[in-house]
Design an enzyme around this catalytic site. Structure first.
Site, short mmCIF file in Angstrom:
data_model
loop_
_atom_site.label_atom_id
_atom_site.label_comp_id
_atom_site.label_asym_id
_atom_site.label_seq_id
_atom_site.Cartn_x
_atom_site.Cartn_y
_atom_site.Cartn_z
N SER A 238 0.21 -0.85 -0.03
CA SER A 238 0.41 -0.01 0.11
C SER A 238 0.82 1.06 -0.07
O SER A 238 1.36 1.78 -0.68
CB SER A 238 -1.21 0.05 0.98
OG SER A 238 -2.08 1.02 1.07
N ASP A 466 -9.09 -4.95 -6.02
CA ASP A 466 -8.77 -4.13 -4.63
C ASP A 466 -9.09 -2.52 -4.08
O ASP A 466 -9.32 -2.12 -5.09
CB ASP A 466 -7.26 -3.98 -4.55
CG ASP A 466 -6.54 -2.72 -3.64
OD1 ASP A 466 -7.03 -2.46 -2.34
OD2 ASP A 466 -5.08 -3.03 -3.03
N HIS A 493 -7.71 -6.50 -0.54
CA HIS A 493 -6.48 -4.72 -0.61
C HIS A 493 -5.08 -6.21 0.25
O HIS A 493 -4.58 -5.79 1.06
CB HIS A 493 -6.58 -4.16 0.65
CG HIS A 493 -5.71 -2.72 1.05
ND1 HIS A 493 -4.58 -2.11 -0.46
CD2 HIS A 493 -4.91 -2.21 1.52
CE1 HIS A 493 -4.16 -1.70 -0.06
NE2 HIS A 493 -3.84 -1.68 1.17
#
Length: 531
Positions: A238, A466, A493
């Site tokens: 991320s 995602d 995610h």
């Protein structure tokens, strides 16, 4: 108060428990890259690059009950890395970056640095979790698994601090839904006060000015050398992909391998990323609603086209009448109901829990959604808040483009609500400037295509469904770095090293042997258990 900032970006790595499916094709060796000789650090930084870490037990580094239990492991070692607070003045104040490692059990290649994203999430926590998850993996034999709390985060000092526990409870109940000039003025006054509190409680404006990714990547390079690694091997989830891509640009000659999972597109503007993320969460909400509709007792009904309206009918009454939670000890606010829903949308494995949460809320009990919102807001069962959200805001305010025009802010909120109507409160756009507009330091980054000449091959992992970091951002990042892309079919995610054999085998082959998957490689995640 913080809604506009949190809407901009709040992805973080969530551990998945998906089973393995098929691998698309075989691996192929990466072509060797011509890498320039590593330069020596500037003389004024020599004392930082030459320092020796004093490793010891990790328990005292824990800031949460969960970390205390996790860190109480003789196989883990912890230390503090000293770095300049301001790299423009390395002779001045210093910061301490907290570091955790689990030593390799076999023929060591080097260190594998891991970061869970956020920004604001604890890399030490991820390092401890990863060391257990990889206990019988070839990765644990070949690498020291190293997690670090970026400057200002978790156990690192100075620590970013903006709200005490009582102030956090007030913040979570604050609606900020009045679009009138008086309502906008009130919200902006709160946001200005928030920025002032962050400055005072975090140790001054210079702490906040140097909290961004620009400075984190310089810390990472010092850590790389102090750990004894000629080249960096890194796994970032991320926001951690921003650290990785920024490091690749600053130190391409120092990179051995980068796995970037759940990518942020470094060229994308803050506004466009916010709008795309809003669309991503609506897509995840719609997928959840369609899955829920298969059940006769789905709280959103059996028609997915009506799911957004039904969700609003369940949650919007909370603006006038918060729901009891935890047996009446707490109350669920409207913002927390939306936050708890967003938390569950990060991972399809949470969908059954979200279904129960919405069902019990419709019956007057907000406990499940409150617990999900607690998870998002970094609140432990004892009512203590970590600094994850506060660090997120502080880092975002110097990493992201700043909006200081109310018209631009209004348009951003309007577009975000249009893309994600499930979380629209129905009161109209509150065009209040967020805390970043009042921040005591300017941004230190801006969107651009990374210049990475000499960078060896990298691996970007991107999940098709995602919600937080849409799939296309991974495609774009892989292209920007001239690296390889692993596409993963699924609804969560991030995916790397989370139990899917297809994904994990490809990632491990790359990290250990620098073997890349073939062009067009794809994996699939298993459907949600119990569905």
């Amino acid at each position: 108060m913080l809604g506009a900032v949190l809407d901009a970006l709040r992805p973080f790595a969530v551990a998945a428990c998906s089973a393995a499916l098929a691998l698309s094709g075989c691996s192929q060796p990466a072509a060797p890259a011509v890498v320039p000789q590593q330069p020596a650090p500037a003389s004024e930084l020599t004392r930082f690059y030459d320092q020796q870490l004093s490793w010891g037990p990790c328990v005292d580094y824990a800031s949460t009950p969960a970390d205390r239990a996790s860190f109480d492991d003789e196989a883990l070692q912890c230390a503090r890395l000293e770095v300049p607070l301001d790299y423009a003045a390395p002779e001045g104040r210093t910061a301490q970056v907290a570091v955790l490692r689990h030593r390799a059990t076999g023929d060591r290649i080097g260190s594998l640095l891991v970061n869970p994203g956020g920004p604001g999430a604890s890399g030490m926590s991820l390092g401890a979790t990863m060391s257990r998850r990889l206990a019988k993996s070839p990765l644990s034999e070949r690498f020291d698994v190293v997690g670090f709390d970026p400057r200002g985060v978790g156990a690192s000092t100075p620590t970013i601090d903006c709200l005490n526990d009582a102030e956090w409870e007030v913040e979570r109940a604050d609606l900020d839904i009045d679009p009138s000039p008086e309502g906008v003025a009130q919200t902006e006054a709160e946001n200005q006060q928030y920025a002032q509190r962050c400055t005072e409680r975090s140790g001054g404006a210079d702490v906040l000015a140097n909290a961004g990714t620009r400075d984190v990547v310089r810390d990472v390079d010092i850590l790389r050398q102090v750990l004894g690694d000629q080249k960096l091997t890194y796994l970032g989830y991320s926001y951690g992909t921003r650290i990785g891509s920024a490091y690749a640009e600053a130190y391409p000659q120092n990179v051995r391998a980068l796995v970037l999972d759940g990518a942020l597109d470094p060229e994308q503007t803050t506004v466009q990323r916010t709008v795309d993320q809003s669309a991503g969460f609506q897509q995840a909400f719609d997928a959840f609603a369609a899955d829920c509709a298969k059940e006769p007792n789905c709280p959103l009904g059996q028609d997915p086209a009506r799911a957004t309206a039904n969700f609003q009918a369940i949650t919007r009454p909370l603006m006038d009448r918060p729901a009891p939670a935890d047996g009446g000890a707490r109350t669920l606010s409207y913002p927390d109901a939306v936050t708890g829903t967003i938390q569950a949308l990060y991972l399809s494995d949470f969908w059954p829990l979200l279904t129960r949460g919405l069902s019990t809320l419709a019956s007057g009990d907000g406990t499940i959604l409150m617990r999900l919102a607690d998870m998002y807001n970094d609140r432990d069962p004892d009512g203590h808040y970590g600094n994850g959200i506060e660090a997120f805001v502080a880092i975002s305010c110097v990493d992201e483009e700043r909006i200081t025009d109310r018209g631009e802010q209004a348009e951003l909120i309007r577009r975000s609500n249009e893309m994600a109507p499930f979380r629209d409160d129905g009161h109209g756009v509150v065009a209040a400037l967020d805390p970043c507009a009042f921040w005591p330091a300017p941004p230190t980054s801006e969107p651009h295509v990374p210049q990475v000449e000499g960078l060896p091959p990298t691996l970007t992992v991107s999940v098709t469904g995602d919600p937080a970091t849409p799939y296309q951002a991974g495609v774009d990042l892989a292209k920007a770095l001239s690296g390889s892309l692993l596409s993963v079919e699924g609804a969560q995610h991030t995916a790397a090293l989370q139990g899917n054999t297809c994904v994990d085998d490809i990632v491990s082959a790359y990290l250990i042997d620098l073997r890349l998957p073939p062009e067009g490689a794809r994996c699939s995640l298993a459907p949600t258990p119990g569905r």
